[in-house]
Design a protein around this motif. Sequence first.
Motif, short mmCIF file in Angstrom:
data_model
loop_
_atom_site.label_atom_id
_atom_site.label_comp_id
_atom_site.label_asym_id
_atom_site.label_seq_id
_atom_site.Cartn_x
_atom_site.Cartn_y
_atom_site.Cartn_z
N ARG B 219 -2.24 14.53 0.64
CA ARG B 219 -3.19 13.48 0.26
C ARG B 219 -2.95 12.95 -1.15
NH1 ARG B 219 -8.73 15.40 1.46
NH2 ARG B 219 -7.63 15.97 3.37
N ASN B 220 -2.66 13.84 -2.08
CA ASN B 220 -2.45 13.42 -3.47
C ASN B 220 -1.22 12.53 -3.68
OD1 ASN B 220 -4.72 14.70 -4.30
ND2 ASN B 220 -3.67 16.55 -5.07
N ASP B 221 -0.30 12.59 -2.73
CA ASP B 221 0.93 11.80 -2.87
C ASP B 221 0.88 10.47 -2.13
OD1 ASP B 221 1.95 13.93 -4.34
OD2 ASP B 221 2.81 14.89 -2.57
N MET B 222 -0.21 10.22 -1.40
CA MET B 222 -0.26 9.04 -0.53
C MET B 222 -0.22 7.73 -1.32
SD MET B 222 -2.78 9.99 2.62
CE MET B 222 -2.28 11.26 3.81
N GLN B 223 -1.01 7.67 -2.41
CA GLN B 223 -1.04 6.43 -3.18
C GLN B 223 0.37 6.07 -3.66
OE1 GLN B 223 -4.28 4.57 -4.28
NE2 GLN B 223 -2.58 3.12 -4.15
N GLY B 224 1.15 7.04 -4.09
CA GLY B 224 2.50 6.79 -4.56
C GLY B 224 3.41 6.25 -3.46
N VAL B 225 3.32 6.84 -2.28
CA VAL B 225 4.13 6.39 -1.14
C VAL B 225 3.78 4.93 -0.79
CG1 VAL B 225 4.48 6.68 1.36
CG2 VAL B 225 4.49 8.68 -0.17
N ILE B 226 2.48 4.63 -0.78
CA ILE B 226 2.04 3.27 -0.44
C ILE B 226 2.46 2.28 -1.52
CG2 ILE B 226 0.02 1.79 -0.08
CD1 ILE B 226 -1.36 4.40 1.04
N ASP B 227 2.30 2.65 -2.78
CA ASP B 227 2.67 1.75 -3.88
C ASP B 227 4.17 1.45 -3.85
OD1 ASP B 227 0.06 1.64 -4.63
OD2 ASP B 227 0.25 2.99 -6.35
N ALA B 228 4.98 2.46 -3.51
CA ALA B 228 6.43 2.24 -3.41
C ALA B 228 6.74 1.26 -2.27
CB ALA B 228 7.15 3.57 -3.18
N TYR B 229 6.04 1.41 -1.14
CA TYR B 229 6.20 0.48 -0.02
C TYR B 229 5.86 -0.95 -0.46
CZ TYR B 229 4.94 -2.14 4.19
OH TYR B 229 4.82 -3.13 5.15
N LEU B 230 4.71 -1.10 -1.15
CA LEU B 230 4.27 -2.44 -1.55
C LEU B 230 5.20 -3.04 -2.61
CD1 LEU B 230 0.39 -1.88 -1.63
CD2 LEU B 230 1.72 -3.16 0.07
N ALA B 231 5.72 -2.20 -3.51
CA ALA B 231 6.66 -2.70 -4.52
C ALA B 231 7.93 -3.23 -3.85
CB ALA B 231 6.99 -1.60 -5.51
N GLU B 232 8.38 -2.54 -2.82
CA GLU B 232 9.58 -2.98 -2.10
C GLU B 232 9.30 -4.30 -1.38
OE1 GLU B 232 11.53 0.20 0.15
OE2 GLU B 232 12.33 -1.37 1.47
N ARG B 233 8.10 -4.42 -0.78
CA ARG B 233 7.73 -5.67 -0.13
C ARG B 233 7.70 -6.81 -1.15
NH1 ARG B 233 9.49 -6.16 3.63
NH2 ARG B 233 8.48 -8.18 3.74
N GLN B 234 7.12 -6.52 -2.32
CA GLN B 234 6.99 -7.53 -3.36
C GLN B 234 8.36 -8.03 -3.81
OE1 GLN B 234 4.05 -8.56 -3.95
NE2 GLN B 234 4.62 -10.09 -5.48
N SER B 235 9.30 -7.11 -3.97
CA SER B 235 10.63 -7.52 -4.44
C SER B 235 11.40 -8.23 -3.34
CB SER B 235 11.41 -6.32 -4.98
OG SER B 235 11.74 -5.45 -3.93
N ALA B 236 11.07 -7.92 -2.07
CA ALA B 236 11.72 -8.61 -0.94
C ALA B 236 11.20 -10.04 -0.80
CB ALA B 236 11.48 -7.83 0.35
N ALA B 237 9.97 -10.29 -1.29
CA ALA B 237 9.33 -11.59 -1.10
C ALA B 237 9.88 -12.65 -2.06
CB ALA B 237 7.82 -11.47 -1.28
#
Lengths: 237, 237
Positions: B219-237
């Motif tokens: 649970r404590n690592d979830m925010q990091g995993v999600i933020d990394a996903y969103l950062a990758e989406r952001q750079s792909a956009a």
Amino acid sequence: MSEPVTIIGSPVSPYVRKAMIALEVKGVPYRIDPQIPFLTPPEFTQISPLRRVPVYLDGPFVLNDSSVICEYLEETHGGTPLYPAEPRWRAKARWFEEYADDHLGRNVVFGLFFQKVIRPFVLKEEGDKEMIRKAEEETLPAALDYLEGVLPEVGFLFGDRPMMADFAMSTMLLNARYAGFEVDAARWPTVAGWRDRCFKAEPLARLHALSDTLMTTRRNDMQGVIDAYLAERQSAA
Amino acid sequence: MSEPVTIIGSPVSPYVRKAMIALEVKGVPYRIDPQIPFLTPPEFTQISPLRRVPVYLDGPFVLNDSSVICEYLEETHGGTPLYPAEPRWRAKARWFEEYADDHLGRNVVFGLFFQKVIRPFVLKEEGDKEMIRKAEEETLPAALDYLEGVLPEVGFLFGDRPMMADFAMSTMLLNARYAGFEVDAARWPTVAGWRDRCFKAEPLARLHALSDTLMTTRRNDMQGVIDAYLAERQSAA
């Protein structure tokens, strides 16, 4: 002129009344086939996958779900709007309608009306006492606490005219009343005032009068009572 | 540029994924606050009256209910449509989305995923065996029988591109899979083929990959995993 559309379901159901409200606000001629879902034949599943009412029939075109029907009528007919035009308000309107259909419906229709009216008087079996207690003592008071904080002290949710969200939520309270549950005006004055304004507004007032009559009508006489109501509407139009 | 909107809720929830699908199809920047409804503080009720996710926050503007959020995004953003334009098709699309949210959700999310995954692994208690049996042996097979008759053998519900109705229904099957329930391709070949096409389509494919990862993330690592996903989406956009 094309055939009138048909709504399957009794006006005693708050979901059926929602479809009737939309049809009457939009001035669409319609018929009612007042079937009771629990007593329909197995083939009813073919036009209502979840065996629910209302079903909307326009020739071969079939729609299920009261909210789907109301939004469809809004999109295909001009005249008095059922939803606010501003997107944020319309989103809020959809939320309140969903709150009525899902949460109030689960507690009022299934938790109270089905257990205290349909099961003993139609299905000749006992209702679930724990479900009734929970709805009366916990979930409905909590829902009314929520509504007390969001409903307007004057007028309606989106101005001086009731829209689908007002109708969908308030008409649930008629079935709560049939099951012996009244909104305590001392505890929830804003809800009680808004409910009174909604109940006096057309087409809700006349649809509630029809529903009241049907509550004491024998099943074989229901079609006649409904057809007389619709004939009167037709001649008034 | 304005602040990105925030979605409260974990991408492991099919309802949260629906909001993420709509945001990604519309190209709206967003953040995720992956709260778990059962573990939220009492004040969560103030922004989510039924204590459900997703919650959509855009400054002081709050929306609840995944379908309300998706329709709002459709109405406020151009680009790729989430719903068909023709009113009868759009009504059918709303029906399927409601069927996913309500009926599939009740059985997959509450009947299976909550009983077989959340209760034993998050809440450390036993799931309801009778509820699991009923979902696995009765309601889900009946739902798949219905879908087998209405889903298309090629393409998607409204043509050659998946829309919200396809996403909303098919993404429920990922949580069914997490709870050990697979669509038997011999018994429901049309459902299985359509599901495979939906699961391969973006943004569903990458959101499912994210959800799969979160299923085995502490649970404590979830925010990091999600933020990394969103950062990758952001750079792909």
